[in-house]
Design a protein around this motif. Structure first.
Motif, PDB file in Angstrom:
ATOM      1  N   THR A  51       0.982  -1.135   0.001  1.00 12.62           N
ATOM      2  CA  THR A  51      -0.015   0.023   0.027  1.00 12.62           C
ATOM      3  C   THR A  51       0.761   1.288  -0.108  1.00 12.62           C
ATOM      4  O   THR A  51       2.172   1.035   0.203  1.00 12.62           O
ATOM      5  N   VAL A  52       0.043   2.405  -0.417  1.00 15.36           N
ATOM      6  CA  VAL A  52       0.790   3.588  -0.246  1.00 15.36           C
ATOM      7  C   VAL A  52       0.311   4.425   0.883  1.00 15.36           C
ATOM      8  O   VAL A  52      -0.784   4.779   1.047  1.00 15.36           O
ATOM      9  N   ARG A  53       1.411   5.046   1.831  1.00 18.37           N
ATOM     10  CA  ARG A  53       0.857   6.073   2.959  1.00 18.37           C
ATOM     11  C   ARG A  53       0.738   7.272   2.270  1.00 18.37           C
ATOM     12  O   ARG A  53       1.420   8.031   1.703  1.00 18.37           O
ATOM     13  N   VAL A  54      -0.456   7.912   2.619  1.00 19.98           N
ATOM     14  CA  VAL A  54      -0.745   9.072   2.180  1.00 19.98           C
ATOM     15  C   VAL A  54      -1.293  10.088   3.494  1.00 19.98           C
ATOM     16  O   VAL A  54      -1.641   9.444   4.529  1.00 19.98           O
ATOM     17  N   TRP A  55      -0.928  11.306   3.516  1.00 21.49           N
ATOM     18  CA  TRP A  55      -1.091  12.138   4.555  1.00 21.49           C
ATOM     19  C   TRP A  55      -2.212  12.989   4.203  1.00 21.49           C
ATOM     20  O   TRP A  55      -2.444  13.595   3.426  1.00 21.49           O
ATOM     21  N   LEU A  56      -3.009  13.310   5.594  1.00 16.79           N
ATOM     22  CA  LEU A  56      -4.144  14.154   5.319  1.00 16.79           C
ATOM     23  C   LEU A  56      -3.589  15.601   4.866  1.00 16.79           C
ATOM     24  O   LEU A  56      -2.851  16.269   5.671  1.00 16.79           O
ATOM     25  N   VAL A  57      -4.241  16.158   3.817  1.00 19.20           N
ATOM     26  CA  VAL A  57      -3.834  17.581   3.388  1.00 19.20           C
ATOM     27  C   VAL A  57      -4.881  18.502   3.291  1.00 19.20           C
ATOM     28  O   VAL A  57      -4.736  19.955   3.107  1.00 19.20           O
TER      29      VAL A  57
END
Length: 107
Positions: free
Chosen positions: A20-26
């Protein structure tokens, strides 16, 4: 094909061991079209890929859904950020979130 050249895994520094790919709240906004819908946008650290999550706000106190600083998503669930200014803004906010919070922190 290298991991960096694969559009599905762009932002390779955010790839996790389970694929999976870690994505951050933007970004967190309220929907104009629907009442009681909150839109959460998460992005890869380079700002090139994003994940959009819609959540219905509820008045039930037993239905608590926390928003975490980051989520891990399958690469095929990521969209491409085509606007250079938005990509830059997402990258800056993702970096700020990653520097400030652990991925599972509630924000």
């Amino acid at each position: 094909m290298t991991e960096d050249s694969d559009p599905a895994t762009a932002g390779a520094s955010s790839a996790t061991s389970d694929g999976t790919v870690r994505v951050w709240l933007v970004e967190r906004t309220y929907s104009d079209d629907e009442q009681n819908i909150i839109i959460l946008v998460y992005a890869t650290p380079d700002g090139r890929r994003y994940f959009r999550k819609e959540r219905a706000l509820t008045s039930f106190t037993s239905d608590v859904r926390e928003t975490t600083a980051a989520v891990d998503v399958p690469p095929n669930n990521l969209g491409e950020v085509t606007d250079p200014e938005e990509r830059e803004r997402y990258a800056a906010e993702a970096a700020r979130m990653a520097d400030t919070y652990d991925p599972d922190d509630t924000v």
